[in-house]
Design an enzyme around this catalytic site. Sequence first.
Site, short mmCIF file in Angstrom:
data_model
loop_
_atom_site.label_atom_id
_atom_site.label_comp_id
_atom_site.label_asym_id
_atom_site.label_seq_id
_atom_site.Cartn_x
_atom_site.Cartn_y
_atom_site.Cartn_z
N LYS A 99 87.99 105.70 15.71
CA LYS A 99 89.02 105.19 16.47
C LYS A 99 89.56 103.96 15.69
O LYS A 99 90.67 103.61 15.88
CB LYS A 99 88.78 104.80 17.79
CG LYS A 99 87.55 103.59 17.76
CD LYS A 99 86.14 104.16 18.56
CE LYS A 99 85.08 103.48 18.00
NZ LYS A 99 83.76 104.03 18.58
N GLU A 123 90.98 114.15 18.05
CA GLU A 123 90.51 114.35 19.49
C GLU A 123 89.29 113.42 19.64
O GLU A 123 89.24 112.68 20.69
CB GLU A 123 90.26 115.63 19.54
CG GLU A 123 89.76 116.14 21.06
CD GLU A 123 90.80 115.67 22.22
OE1 GLU A 123 91.73 116.43 22.12
OE2 GLU A 123 90.26 114.70 22.88
N GLY A 128 85.07 110.53 23.29
CA GLY A 128 83.88 111.50 22.61
C GLY A 128 84.32 112.84 22.69
O GLY A 128 85.41 113.39 22.23
N ASP A 195 86.36 98.02 21.42
CA ASP A 195 86.55 99.33 21.48
C ASP A 195 87.20 99.93 22.33
O ASP A 195 88.18 100.93 22.10
CB ASP A 195 84.92 99.82 21.49
CG ASP A 195 84.75 101.28 21.40
OD1 ASP A 195 84.75 102.03 20.33
OD2 ASP A 195 84.48 102.03 22.58
N LYS A 199 90.98 102.20 22.17
CA LYS A 199 91.05 103.40 22.75
C LYS A 199 92.24 103.63 23.50
O LYS A 199 93.12 104.60 23.61
CB LYS A 199 89.78 103.97 23.41
CG LYS A 199 88.59 104.31 22.33
CD LYS A 199 87.15 104.34 22.93
CE LYS A 199 86.16 104.72 22.02
NZ LYS A 199 84.83 104.57 22.60
N GLY A 296 78.00 110.21 21.34
CA GLY A 296 76.86 110.87 20.98
C GLY A 296 77.08 112.00 20.08
O GLY A 296 78.28 112.23 19.94
N1 HSE Z 1 80.27 102.56 20.79
C1 HSE Z 1 81.06 103.63 21.39
C2 HSE Z 1 80.79 103.68 22.87
C3 HSE Z 1 80.72 104.80 20.92
O1 HSE Z 1 79.83 102.95 23.32
O2 HSE Z 1 81.42 104.27 23.91
C4 HSE Z 1 82.03 105.81 21.08
O3 HSE Z 1 83.26 105.64 20.58
#
Ligand code: HSE
Length: 398
Positions: A99, A123, A128, A195, A199, A296
């Site tokens: 990402k 994707e 995920g 993060d 997204k 995961g």
């Molecule tokens: N660090 C991210 C999370 C991993 O905890 O969602 C998946 O992008």
Amino acid sequence: MKAAIMGYGTIGSGVAEILRVNQDAIASRVKEPIELKYVLDLRDFPGDPEEGKFTKNVDDIVNDPEVSLVVETMGGVHPAYEFVRKNLEAGKSVTTSNKALVADKGAELVRIAKEHHANFMFEASVGGGIPIIRTLCTCLTGDVIEEITGILNGTTNYMLTDMSENGSDFDEVLRDAQAQGFAEKDPTADIEGYDASRKIAILTSLVSGKTVDYKDIPTEGITRIDSMDMRYAKKMGMTIKLLARMVKADGSYCCRVAPYLLNPDHPLFSVNGVFNAVFVKGNMLGDSMYYGSGAGKLPTASAVTADLVSMALNIDRDVTIGWSEEKLSISDPMNQENRYFVRARVGIGDISRSFPDAKIIDAGYDNETAFVTGKIREGAFKEIMNSLGEPVSVIRLA
Ligand code: HSE
């Protein structure tokens, strides 16, 4: 059809595993097998099932005309960007789970792919294993998307769920999440909301067709949420979730990442633990929601492998989505109306004068007053709060 994987960490090795375990199912869908020819990694993996395919030189992949499909699961922007670019310029289609790379360089890589009659897919970069990007780009194409609200970070959702269910403290639950392998050793990007911000920037870019710079998105993480906030939430019959939101507003889109209080009737209320979910509202579709494992090894690798299958099926066709490098100017978040939960060291009289429609929340704590405001513009709320002094805590209601 020959493929290569760049980066043999958790996700990359997961893709190799899926190509082995599901090889027959994948071959029947593609009408020929997808065979892994190279794995690029600087480390050695003696005894690995893919032994014999490892290389430390990206040019082995770039210069091999047999390889038409490439997976990037290295993480980080550099050198992932340079490696992806080289492969696209060589006419190979590339899928990534990265990402950071997609948020920074997505539109440019889509353009480079088009210029070289290749496809660039990503994707797995959001949600995920949840197929949210394909849903937005190829399924909800008859709608105008009016809102996306997501729980897009598994680490913080795990932590907030634990704090809500067990009354744990932030530091305690972070240590536990790290011990269980959910949180990274350096959890900054997760707990500070960066993060989730990347997204929602990607999803808003895809909806608008332009580029949203995640650095423009007002982002608050969960580091200021304490066990007392959770106790108040419980008292109100609510819970706290880190939401990444975009709403159509003022001719553009307004984005925010922040903790929100949710009522039990909110569709994201019961999304707990490491799970992710994305609520999407279309102007014709109405409400819809997509739920699953947001992180995961195998869930994320599953999304990468689905891209591989799609790239294999579309080897001679341009199916990259409309995403231009033009920057989207996002709407002013100060114009957004919200209700706010506030804990402050002020008297009830001051609160009633400042927010006449405020509802006082009595949780039986002495040295502060907690209240929920009526709907008010963010800018007006901030002005009033400045005159009341530094609050103990402010959380928006979803
Ligand atoms: N660090 C991210 C999370 C991993 O905890 O969602 C998946 O992008």
